[in-house]
Design a protein around this motif. Structure first.
Motif, mmCIF file in Angstrom:
data_model
loop_
_atom_site.group_PDB
_atom_site.id
_atom_site.type_symbol
_atom_site.label_atom_id
_atom_site.label_comp_id
_atom_site.label_asym_id
_atom_site.label_seq_id
_atom_site.Cartn_x
_atom_site.Cartn_y
_atom_site.Cartn_z
ATOM 1 N N CYS A 224 -13.745 1.793 2.992
ATOM 2 C CA CYS A 224 -12.958 2.222 1.821
ATOM 3 C C CYS A 224 -12.071 3.396 2.211
ATOM 4 C CB CYS A 224 -13.872 2.717 0.704
ATOM 5 S SG CYS A 224 -15.085 1.559 0.142
ATOM 6 N N PHE A 225 -10.821 3.342 1.803
ATOM 7 C CA PHE A 225 -9.940 4.488 2.011
ATOM 8 C C PHE A 225 -8.963 4.544 0.839
ATOM 9 C CE2 PHE A 225 -5.844 2.792 3.952
ATOM 10 C CZ PHE A 225 -6.138 1.451 3.753
ATOM 11 N N SER A 226 -8.108 5.584 0.840
ATOM 12 C CA SER A 226 -7.231 5.762 -0.329
ATOM 13 C C SER A 226 -5.865 6.278 0.096
ATOM 14 C CB SER A 226 -7.859 6.754 -1.307
ATOM 15 O OG SER A 226 -7.645 8.077 -0.861
ATOM 16 N N GLY A 227 -4.985 6.342 -0.887
ATOM 17 C CA GLY A 227 -3.660 6.904 -0.648
ATOM 18 C C GLY A 227 -3.730 8.371 -0.263
ATOM 19 N N ILE A 228 -4.805 9.048 -0.684
ATOM 20 C CA ILE A 228 -4.960 10.453 -0.284
ATOM 21 C C ILE A 228 -5.374 10.528 1.187
ATOM 22 C CG2 ILE A 228 -6.224 12.606 -0.715
ATOM 23 C CD1 ILE A 228 -6.323 11.845 -3.689
ATOM 24 N N THR A 229 -6.234 9.606 1.618
ATOM 25 C CA THR A 229 -6.586 9.541 3.044
ATOM 26 C C THR A 229 -5.302 9.428 3.873
ATOM 27 O OG1 THR A 229 -8.542 8.243 2.389
ATOM 28 C CG2 THR A 229 -8.041 8.349 4.740
ATOM 29 N N LEU A 230 -4.386 8.571 3.441
ATOM 30 C CA LEU A 230 -3.133 8.379 4.193
ATOM 31 C C LEU A 230 -2.253 9.614 4.113
ATOM 32 C CD1 LEU A 230 -2.190 4.810 2.926
ATOM 33 C CD2 LEU A 230 -3.237 5.416 5.127
ATOM 34 N N ALA A 231 -2.204 10.219 2.921
ATOM 35 C CA ALA A 231 -1.266 11.320 2.676
ATOM 36 C C ALA A 231 -1.550 12.532 3.550
ATOM 37 C CB ALA A 231 -1.322 11.720 1.202
ATOM 38 N N ILE A 232 -2.823 12.759 3.880
ATOM 39 C CA ILE A 232 -3.159 13.972 4.640
ATOM 40 C C ILE A 232 -2.946 13.789 6.144
ATOM 41 C CG2 ILE A 232 -4.806 14.823 2.900
ATOM 42 C CD1 ILE A 232 -7.089 13.876 4.822
ATOM 43 N N LEU A 233 -2.635 12.555 6.587
ATOM 44 C CA LEU A 233 -2.519 12.298 8.034
ATOM 45 C C LEU A 233 -1.075 12.390 8.521
ATOM 46 C CD1 LEU A 233 -4.838 9.150 8.338
ATOM 47 C CD2 LEU A 233 -5.450 11.567 8.659
ATOM 48 N N PRO A 234 -0.862 12.888 9.743
ATOM 49 C CA PRO A 234 0.462 12.767 10.352
ATOM 50 C C PRO A 234 0.772 11.280 10.564
ATOM 51 C CG PRO A 234 -1.047 14.030 11.775
ATOM 52 C CD PRO A 234 -1.848 13.525 10.626
ATOM 53 N N PRO A 235 2.075 10.888 10.539
ATOM 54 C CA PRO A 235 2.417 9.463 10.602
ATOM 55 C C PRO A 235 1.767 8.713 11.768
ATOM 56 C CG PRO A 235 4.365 10.760 10.135
ATOM 57 C CD PRO A 235 3.246 11.740 10.370
ATOM 58 N N LYS B 191 2.758 14.970 -4.433
ATOM 59 C CA LYS B 191 2.840 16.339 -3.892
ATOM 60 C C LYS B 191 2.348 16.419 -2.453
ATOM 61 C CE LYS B 191 2.560 19.102 -8.057
ATOM 62 N NZ LYS B 191 1.631 19.751 -8.991
ATOM 63 N N LEU B 192 1.547 15.450 -2.037
ATOM 64 C CA LEU B 192 1.026 15.478 -0.667
ATOM 65 C C LEU B 192 1.992 14.831 0.330
ATOM 66 C CD1 LEU B 192 -2.744 14.549 -1.231
ATOM 67 C CD2 LEU B 192 -1.792 16.791 -0.690
ATOM 68 N N TRP B 193 3.084 14.275 -0.166
ATOM 69 C CA TRP B 193 4.018 13.571 0.712
ATOM 70 C C TRP B 193 5.342 14.327 0.774
ATOM 71 C CZ3 TRP B 193 2.531 9.029 3.197
ATOM 72 C CH2 TRP B 193 1.336 8.453 2.751
ATOM 73 N N ALA B 194 6.010 14.254 1.937
ATOM 74 C CA ALA B 194 7.300 14.927 2.091
ATOM 75 C C ALA B 194 8.334 14.260 1.190
ATOM 76 C CB ALA B 194 7.743 14.872 3.552
ATOM 77 N N ASP B 195 8.230 12.953 1.029
ATOM 78 C CA ASP B 195 9.240 12.177 0.304
ATOM 79 C C ASP B 195 8.518 11.019 -0.408
ATOM 80 O OD1 ASP B 195 11.205 10.262 -0.359
ATOM 81 O OD2 ASP B 195 12.454 10.810 1.354
ATOM 82 N N PRO B 196 8.801 10.802 -1.696
ATOM 83 C CA PRO B 196 8.133 9.699 -2.404
ATOM 84 C C PRO B 196 8.338 8.346 -1.738
ATOM 85 C CG PRO B 196 9.470 11.001 -3.934
ATOM 86 C CD PRO B 196 9.725 11.556 -2.564
ATOM 87 N N LYS B 197 9.465 8.188 -1.025
ATOM 88 C CA LYS B 197 9.713 6.905 -0.337
ATOM 89 C C LYS B 197 8.702 6.687 0.784
ATOM 90 C CE LYS B 197 14.674 6.140 -0.947
ATOM 91 N NZ LYS B 197 15.246 7.514 -1.002
ATOM 92 N N ASP B 198 8.345 7.778 1.478
ATOM 93 C CA ASP B 198 7.301 7.660 2.521
ATOM 94 C C ASP B 198 6.001 7.195 1.881
ATOM 95 O OD1 ASP B 198 9.162 8.752 4.208
ATOM 96 O OD2 ASP B 198 8.248 10.751 4.246
ATOM 97 N N MET B 199 5.719 7.771 0.697
ATOM 98 C CA MET B 199 4.478 7.437 0.004
ATOM 99 C C MET B 199 4.460 5.957 -0.374
ATOM 100 S SD MET B 199 2.947 8.979 -3.571
ATOM 101 C CE MET B 199 4.234 8.337 -4.655
ATOM 102 N N THR B 200 5.496 5.503 -1.049
ATOM 103 C CA THR B 200 5.466 4.116 -1.545
ATOM 104 C C THR B 200 5.429 3.133 -0.371
ATOM 105 O OG1 THR B 200 7.862 4.272 -1.865
ATOM 106 C CG2 THR B 200 6.484 4.554 -3.810
ATOM 107 N N GLN B 201 6.148 3.466 0.711
ATOM 108 C CA GLN B 201 6.127 2.594 1.889
ATOM 109 C C GLN B 201 4.722 2.536 2.503
ATOM 110 O OE1 GLN B 201 8.896 0.803 3.347
ATOM 111 N NE2 GLN B 201 7.121 -0.145 4.356
#
Ligand code: ADP
Length: 306
Positions: free
Chosen positions: A128-139, A168-178
């Protein structure tokens, strides 16, 4: 059955009064789900948490806390130069607001090595993982995590993803949605909340949210919507489920996280989709009538685990 949740557990400082007395606890979306899963499943499954923490006293304390909740921490990484992220809850005129100190947390380094993740997932049935797991990681580490999850899935594992959008955890909302859609593309079960999704993906209805994730290939999509109808997309198409009515909502923290745990505990026990959703909604309904993320009273008794 071994279930591994992957993400960040933070120190939580919650006010006890207006005089500056705080209670320290530990919480975080994927950890909340792990905590409820461990409670619900007892001896019927092994629940593990994968993250990175420091080598300091508070990190030790967090691992002790997880251990006492029967969560396996044997694969947790230790970083001598970092420590836990922290958040503080402020109460002003009855409204809660949150301040975070997490930008340099140890958890941000959890996916530096694909080998660490693969070793943790070895022999597990569910990750199990989440969008927050992704948000805190470098690309680049996000890509490492994705590859490890793809390998896990190819080897027969089930990947569960809660998009938990936190712009708020992402530099750009587009990075988040992608990144969110890419992650959904490697997941078997996606558990979004419609309110967040409508803001960032423009979904008009929960059905739109369900279909968007189903089109990425997820076999089961369960769209939560606060007190509103839960919409599900599965191999039999769309279905609708009414969550329990709650008249005395106190605090909706971890509503979605506990729902996920209730749903999964029932799903892996072989329950029907209807039953699993009812279990998730029942647990979440209890959680929102108490303050805080981890609510002991919500899981007392075994009737939820069926
Ligand atoms: P999140 O915490 O991720 O934003 P939601 O607010 O959509 O998630 O809630 C998740 C689940 O918790 C819902 O599907 C529902 O079962 C339950 N829930 C949340 N808020 C309420 C509420 N006000 N009344 C009843 N159930 C609720």
């Amino acid at each position: 059955m071994r279930i591994i949740c992957i993400g960040e557990c933070m120190v939580e400082m919650a006010p006890l009064d207006n005089a500056g007395t705080y209670r320290m606890g530990f919480a975080g979306d994927t950890l909340n789900t792990a905590w409820y899963l461990a409670r619900l499943l007892g001896d019927r499954a092994e629940v593990g948490y994968f993250t990175a923490v420091g080598t300091d006293g508070v990190s030790d304390q967090m691992l002790d806390f997880l251990g006492s909740a029967r969560i396996d921490t044997s694969f947790v990484l230790r970083r001598a130069d970092r420590t836990l992220g922290l958040y503080m809850i402020q109460l002003q005129n009855g409204e809660r607001s949150f301040s975070y100190w997490r930008s340099h947390s140890a958890a941000r380094t959890l996916a530096q090595s694909g080998g660490d993740i693969a070793a943790t997932l070895q022999g597990a049935g569910i990750a199990c993982f989440s969008g927050i797991t992704l948000a805190i990681l470098p690309p680049e580490d996000r890509a490492t995590l994705s590859r490890a999850l793809e390998d896990f899935r190819s080897a027969g594992g089930t990947v569960v993803f809660d998009p938990n959008l936190r712009p708020k955890l992402w530099a750009d909302p587009k990075d988040m949605t992608q990144a969110i859609m890419d992650a959904a593309g490697l997941s078997d079960i996606v558990l979004p909340s419609h309110e967040d999704e409508s803001t960032w993906f423009g979904d008009q209805t929960p059905e739109d949210t369900a279909k968007r994730y189903a089109q990425k290939g997820a076999g089961i999509v369960v769209v939560k919507n606060g007190p509103g109808e839960i919409v599900v997309h599965s191999d039999t198409g769309l279905s609708h489920h009414q969550p329990e009515h709650v008249s005395n909502v106190v605090d909706t923290t971890a509503a979605g996280d506990s729902f996920n745990a209730g749903f999964l505990s029932s799903h892996i026990a072989g329950a029907s989709l209807d039953q699993a959703i009812a279990t998730g909604a029942k647990l979440a309904a209890r959680v929102v009538t108490h303050r805080g993320a981890l609510v002991e009273e919500a899981v007392l008794g075994n009737e939820l685990a069926g």
